[in-house]
Scaffold this active site. Sequence first.
Site, PDB file in Angstrom:
ATOM      1  N   HIS A 110       0.880  -1.177   0.000  1.00  0.00           N
ATOM      2  CA  HIS A 110       0.000   0.000   0.000  1.00  0.00           C
ATOM      3  C   HIS A 110       0.917   1.226   0.000  1.00  0.00           C
ATOM      4  CE1 HIS A 110      -2.148  -2.988   2.572  1.00  0.00           C
ATOM      5  NE2 HIS A 110      -3.282  -2.454   2.168  1.00  0.00           N
TER       6      HIS A 110
ATOM      7  N   ASP B  76       2.477   1.944   3.351  1.00  0.00           N
ATOM      8  CA  ASP B  76       3.530   1.038   3.853  1.00  0.00           C
ATOM      9  C   ASP B  76       4.918   1.524   3.480  1.00  0.00           C
ATOM     10  OD1 ASP B  76       1.309  -0.608   4.251  1.00  0.00           O
ATOM     11  OD2 ASP B  76       1.673  -1.729   2.403  1.00  0.00           O
TER      12      ASP B  76
ATOM     13  N   GLU C 121     -11.129  -7.318  -3.120  1.00  0.00           N
ATOM     14  CA  GLU C 121     -10.884  -8.335  -2.087  1.00  0.00           C
ATOM     15  C   GLU C 121     -12.063  -8.361  -1.120  1.00  0.00           C
ATOM     16  OE1 GLU C 121      -6.903  -8.317  -0.402  1.00  0.00           O
ATOM     17  OE2 GLU C 121      -7.715  -8.984   1.522  1.00  0.00           O
TER      18      GLU C 121
ATOM     19  N   GLU D 243      -9.233 -13.987   0.079  1.00  0.00           N
ATOM     20  CA  GLU D 243      -8.370 -14.227   1.237  1.00  0.00           C
ATOM     21  C   GLU D 243      -8.941 -15.353   2.099  1.00  0.00           C
ATOM     22  OE1 GLU D 243      -6.462 -10.916   3.174  1.00  0.00           O
ATOM     23  OE2 GLU D 243      -7.041 -11.669   5.141  1.00  0.00           O
TER      24      GLU D 243
ATOM     25  N   HIS E 282     -10.703 -14.218   5.286  1.00  0.00           N
ATOM     26  CA  HIS E 282     -11.949 -13.499   5.030  1.00  0.00           C
ATOM     27  C   HIS E 282     -13.072 -14.479   4.667  1.00  0.00           C
ATOM     28  CE1 HIS E 282      -9.569  -9.625   3.736  1.00  0.00           C
ATOM     29  NE2 HIS E 282      -9.236 -10.058   4.938  1.00  0.00           N
TER      30      HIS E 282
ATOM     31  N   ASP F 224      -5.021 -14.266  -1.156  1.00  0.00           N
ATOM     32  CA  ASP F 224      -4.268 -13.889   0.040  1.00  0.00           C
ATOM     33  C   ASP F 224      -4.296 -15.121   0.932  1.00  0.00           C
ATOM     34  OD1 ASP F 224      -3.675 -11.369  -0.783  1.00  0.00           O
ATOM     35  OD2 ASP F 224      -4.808 -10.320   0.774  1.00  0.00           O
TER      36      ASP F 224
ATOM     37  N   ASP G 242      -9.792 -11.420  12.289  1.00  0.00           N
ATOM     38  CA  ASP G 242      -8.831 -11.531  11.199  1.00  0.00           C
ATOM     39  C   ASP G 242      -7.409 -11.512  11.772  1.00  0.00           C
ATOM     40  OD1 ASP G 242      -7.891 -11.601   8.627  1.00  0.00           O
ATOM     41  OD2 ASP G 242      -8.404  -9.534   8.136  1.00  0.00           O
TER      42      ASP G 242
ATOM     43  N   ASP H  17      -0.624 -12.377   3.059  1.00  0.00           N
ATOM     44  CA  ASP H  17      -1.111 -11.194   3.776  1.00  0.00           C
ATOM     45  C   ASP H  17      -1.105 -11.566   5.258  1.00  0.00           C
ATOM     46  OD1 ASP H  17      -2.335  -8.954   4.650  1.00  0.00           O
ATOM     47  OD2 ASP H  17      -4.156  -9.157   3.446  1.00  0.00           O
TER      48      ASP H  17
HETATM   49  C1  XLS Z   1      -7.402  -6.700   5.328  1.00  0.00           C
HETATM   50  C2  XLS Z   1      -6.972  -7.004   3.972  1.00  0.00           C
HETATM   51  C3  XLS Z   1      -5.846  -6.147   3.439  1.00  0.00           C
HETATM   52  C4  XLS Z   1      -5.770  -6.228   1.948  1.00  0.00           C
HETATM   53  C5  XLS Z   1      -4.958  -5.155   1.306  1.00  0.00           C
HETATM   54  O1  XLS Z   1      -8.058  -7.495   5.995  1.00  0.00           O
HETATM   55  O2  XLS Z   1      -6.673  -8.356   3.883  1.00  0.00           O
HETATM   56  O3  XLS Z   1      -4.642  -6.485   4.045  1.00  0.00           O
HETATM   57  O4  XLS Z   1      -5.279  -7.463   1.532  1.00  0.00           O
HETATM   58  O5  XLS Z   1      -5.463  -3.905   1.569  1.00  0.00           O
HETATM   59 NI    NI Z   2      -5.803  -9.304   2.264  1.00  0.00          NI
HETATM   60 NI    NI Z   3      -7.369  -9.543   5.586  1.00  0.00          NI
END
Ligand code: XLS
Ligand code: NI
Ligand code: NI
Length: 433
Positions: free
Chosen positions: A99, A102, A230, A266, A269, A294, A305, A337
């Site tokens: 990002h 970061d 995502e 992910e 998620h 992810d 999470d 991630d």
């Molecule tokens: C947060 C997300 C984030 C995305 C990127 O839960 O996983 O890390 O992958 O913004």
């Molecule tokens: Ni993510």
């Molecule tokens: Ni995440």
Amino acid sequence: MTDFFKNIPPVRFEGPQTPNDFAFRHYNPDEIVMGKPMKDHLRFACAYWHSFAWPGGDPFGGQTFERPWFGDTMDLARLKADVAFEMFQILGVPYFCFHDADVRPEGETFAASLRNLEEIVDYIAQKMDETSVKLLWGTANLFSHRRFMAGAATNPDPEVFAYSAATIKSCMDATIRLGGENYVLWGGREGYETLLNTDMGRERAQAGRMLQMVVDYKYKTGFKGAILIEPKPQEPTKHQYDYDVATVYGFLKDFGLEGEVKVNVEQGHAILAGHSFEHELALARELGIFGSIDMNRNDYQSGWDTDQFPNNVPEMALAYYEVLRAGGFTTGGTNFDARLRRQSLDPEDLILAHVGGMDACAAGLKAAAAMLEDGKLEAARAARYAGWDNETGKALMTSDLDSIAARVVAEDINPAPRSGRQERLENLVNRYL
Ligand code: XLS
Ligand code: NI
Ligand code: NI
């Protein structure tokens, strides 16, 4: 060279019997799996944010990590990049993801933040040239700063929408400059804390407009990568609009963008949404929007999470099975991630976390490939649906209720239930692990 990872040599494949903690047991980058090198199947990426920007805080306590690059200067941002690229090289990962927040310190104004970003992106471009590490995806952090506390695109304040649009443009520009293969939009704070103060219709329309502008900018700039959403059901907001793959697909359809945008799924998620990872992957594939993954798990007891490195090979085998059935990654890949636990203070913890994750993915991939190549699972699936492939079965899909009803009476149809053979298939899958 910095001295952060001092004494940790590059990690190599040494096979399952090695006693060396700093070696791969399963990830053998050039080993051919289903006709191509393992590294091209897995396309590993490290996440800049968790490994280099996260200080180790939780809701009950602050920073636990002390890193020599923590701070808000450009010199420290460069040191951070130096260490990050050293880690990518020690691990031999082909990709990273980031990002804006970061990699660069926030400036006093948008223009100052943008200057910082452009400067560090130039620096990162040099590092990429020197190391051949590539960018899997770039993205914008539209959730950490307090200006985004009520959302970015879905904010009630149009000035925040504007600021977010400008930020996304800058991050797409950075991604393009670095040859990124995807651009990701995770919803951040696009959701609500309470319906009492939320105009869901407006917020949805704002999110749709922002996404349309992202797609337009992709064409305007000639960006060849994929745009990925995502999904996540909750956290940080109580309800996130991009709840899961099915919800995202409905949203894309509504705005006519289902052919333009795919998903980055992910693992953690998927679980938060009450699904399995393989469910989300299979659905994305069936809907034609599978993009990237992810690969970070949650703790199954804590219910949030936790972004842990993957270590459950049986789960990963099922996930990669769906990835392989989708034809594998094109622009996508396997992004960790994932972050360390906050007590894992040492530089070597960072390396070993990735080594374990990469090995578990490789073992999962190999099991998935064996399942697919063996064909028994697919043969059983095909046999279960075989009736749909004969003439009477096919005709049902173009028939109507009247004629079907007439045939059921005329032929005295009385279907006999058949076993779904779940346990037999579960036993079969376990034989590949
Ligand atoms: C947060 C997300 C984030 C995305 C990127 O839960 O996983 O890390 O992958 O913004
Ligand atoms: Ni993510
Ligand atoms: Ni995440």
